[in-house]
Design a protein around this motif. Structure first.
Motif, PDB file in Angstrom:
ATOM      1  N   ASN A   1      53.617  57.914  57.741  1.00 21.04           N
ATOM      2  CA  ASN A   1      52.403  59.054  57.752  1.00 21.04           C
ATOM      3  C   ASN A   1      53.282  60.075  58.410  1.00 21.04           C
ATOM      4  N   LEU A   2      52.715  61.222  57.941  1.00 24.34           N
ATOM      5  CA  LEU A   2      52.203  61.969  58.372  1.00 24.34           C
ATOM      6  C   LEU A   2      51.524  63.944  57.631  1.00 24.34           C
TER       7      LEU A   2
ATOM      8  N   PHE B   1      61.666  59.129  44.586  1.00 25.14           N
ATOM      9  CA  PHE B   1      60.826  58.582  45.428  1.00 25.14           C
ATOM     10  C   PHE B   1      59.813  57.614  45.703  1.00 25.14           C
ATOM     11  N   ALA B   2      59.008  58.538  44.015  1.00 24.59           N
ATOM     12  CA  ALA B   2      57.725  59.359  43.791  1.00 24.59           C
ATOM     13  C   ALA B   2      57.254  57.659  43.061  1.00 24.59           C
ATOM     14  N   ASP B   3      55.856  57.351  44.018  1.00 18.98           N
ATOM     15  CA  ASP B   3      54.872  56.856  44.088  1.00 18.98           C
ATOM     16  C   ASP B   3      55.120  56.000  42.653  1.00 18.98           C
ATOM     17  N   LYS B   4      54.812  54.876  42.085  1.00 19.04           N
ATOM     18  CA  LYS B   4      54.977  53.852  41.349  1.00 19.04           C
ATOM     19  C   LYS B   4      54.010  53.325  41.114  1.00 19.04           C
ATOM     20  N   GLY B   5      53.956  52.640  41.479  1.00 18.28           N
ATOM     21  CA  GLY B   5      53.008  51.073  42.203  1.00 18.28           C
ATOM     22  C   GLY B   5      53.292  50.438  43.436  1.00 18.28           C
ATOM     23  N   PRO B   6      52.041  49.711  43.662  1.00 17.87           N
ATOM     24  CA  PRO B   6      51.937  49.220  44.815  1.00 17.87           C
ATOM     25  C   PRO B   6      53.506  47.916  45.488  1.00 17.87           C
TER      26      PRO B   6
ATOM     27  N   LEU C   1      55.877  57.757  53.360  1.00 15.55           N
ATOM     28  CA  LEU C   1      56.491  57.121  52.564  1.00 15.55           C
ATOM     29  C   LEU C   1      56.287  55.544  52.699  1.00 15.55           C
ATOM     30  N   LYS C   2      56.391  54.404  51.889  1.00 15.93           N
ATOM     31  CA  LYS C   2      56.055  53.150  52.084  1.00 15.93           C
ATOM     32  C   LYS C   2      57.403  52.294  51.929  1.00 15.93           C
TER      33      LYS C   2
ATOM     34  N   SER D   1      59.010  49.357  45.441  1.00 10.41           N
ATOM     35  CA  SER D   1      60.191  48.915  46.365  1.00 10.41           C
ATOM     36  C   SER D   1      59.956  50.423  47.731  1.00 10.41           C
ATOM     37  N   ILE D   2      60.302  51.294  47.202  1.00  9.02           N
ATOM     38  CA  ILE D   2      59.957  52.420  47.511  1.00  9.02           C
ATOM     39  C   ILE D   2      59.273  53.584  46.768  1.00  9.02           C
ATOM     40  N   ARG D   3      58.182  54.593  47.666  1.00 11.15           N
ATOM     41  CA  ARG D   3      56.916  55.206  47.178  1.00 11.15           C
ATOM     42  C   ARG D   3      56.495  55.988  47.868  1.00 11.15           C
TER      43      ARG D   3
END
Length: 360
Positions: A214-215, A119-124, A148-149, A127-129
């Motif tokens: 947010n953690l 689920f690593a962030d790949k940009g704004p 987690l966004k 869909s899952i970051r």
């Protein structure tokens, strides 16, 4: 101000894939100097203002009694104008569901780092970051947070683990969206507009929703670091629920105020696009997350925004009243994917990109 760096390494957020894992493995060791994000003293917190934080009873806003409804609309408008934040009680979301979504959010962040790498962030616009800090590519300092966004509207996305998280999140996302929609109707009325004016002009019913967890692990040196820097939110309304550990501070008339939510209440704030639609009547307010050295804070944030393809601008009815146009039109997609993501969050507002006169 942070002390001179003597023993702590200059690590970047890209070197730390999870601040939780880093904190767990380093214990009470000094934090890396790249996390020295405190640039002002903590003594600017106005504790005496915390008791003045507005409280809105959602059940009165939805009351069939026109007098109760009208009085609550007036209170809502006052809260938006004077604070840009308010506590929402009696919102109709069950305590059981709120506990379930909090428990599952903890479970996600407690998964091994390897299990979360997919689920690593790949940009704004992904869909899952999942990631750490705030906006590592544009920030001056790093922040003591894992996140987690997930884009849950206009199409619902969600991680497939831990088991049951997706189903609980779907229910919670749907219910918070309905609450946000009703609040926008009340906010429209408080501006003297038709109840559905903001909903229609922003394409809210086909708009963006982002579910954020947010953690903030305990920080050995909370006097040096922040969980999140001072910032405003994009979108229209943000609804926040936390696990009982304080940390949210709101900037009210130049002073930071600790927010102390009542149990099972939601904290709601007006965001950038609502400021533009209201022609500046209701400001998008700066807020930040501070840390402690004992307890893990977890917040569940649901950001509710316009349709990505909608051009956001002041409501014509407000302009026609002689207020003048204070904000330029901008497609929400452009604001979300470019302005909001890349503007450095120090001494500048992202809304300056659309304000006619950035000095106001």
């Amino acid at each position: 101000m942070a002390p001179a760096d003597t023993a702590t390494p200059k690590l970047h957020a890209s070197d730390i894939g999870s601040i939780k894992a880093f904190a767990d493995s380093n214990g009470d060791s000094p934090i890396p100097s790249s996390y020295y994000s405190i640039v002002e003293a903590r003594d600017d917190v106005a504790d005496h203002l915390a008791s003045s934080f507005p409280v809105i009873d959602f059940s009165l806003l939805t009351s069939p009694d026109p007098l109760l409804h009208a009085d609550t609309v007036s209170q809502l408008g006052k809260a938006c104008a004077e604070w840009g934040f308010f506590m929402l009680t009696n919102h109709g979301i069950s305590e059981k569901l709120m506990k379930e979504v909090m428990d599952k959010s903890h479970e996600f962040h407690n998964l091994p780092v390897e299990e979360k790498k997919e689920f690593a962030d790949k940009g704004p616009l992904a869909s899952i970051r999942h990631g750490t800090s705030f906006y590592p590519e544009s920030e001056l300092f790093h922040y003591w947070r894992d996140y987690l966004k997930v884009m849950t509207l206009p199409e619902f996305n969600f991680p497939h683990k831990p088991p049951g998280f997706k189903e609980v999140a779907y229910d919670y996302s749907s219910k918070t969206r309905a609450v946000a929609r009703t609040l926008l109707q009340g906010i429209s009325e408080s501006l003297g507009l038709e109840a559905n004016a903001i909903i229609k002009s922003t394409g809210f019913d086909s708009g963006l929703q982002i579910f954020v967890v947010n953690l903030y692990p305990p920080c050995p040196q909370p006097e040096l670091a922040l969980g999140m820097p001072p910032h405003t939110d994009h979108g229209l309304l943000t609804l926040l629920y936390q696990n009982g550990i304080g940390g949210l501070q709101v900037n009210h008339n130049g002073r930071w105020v600790n927010v102390n939510p009542l149990p099972n209440s939601l904290i709601v704030n007006t965001a950038d696009q609502l400021e533009a639609v209201s022609n500046g009547r209701y400001k998008s307010i700066w807020h930040r997350a501070v840390l402690n050295n004992k307890d893990t804070r977890l917040s569940i944030v649901v950001a509710n925004g316009p349709d990505l393809e909608e051009e956001i601008a002041p409501a014509p009815e407000l302009v026609e009243r002689g207020e003048g146009i204070r904000y330029k039109k901008m497609k929400y997609r452009e604001y979300f994917s470019k302005v909001q993501q890349v503007t450095r969050l120090v001494d500048t507002s992202r809304l300056d990109k659309v304000r006619i006169n950035p000095q106001n």
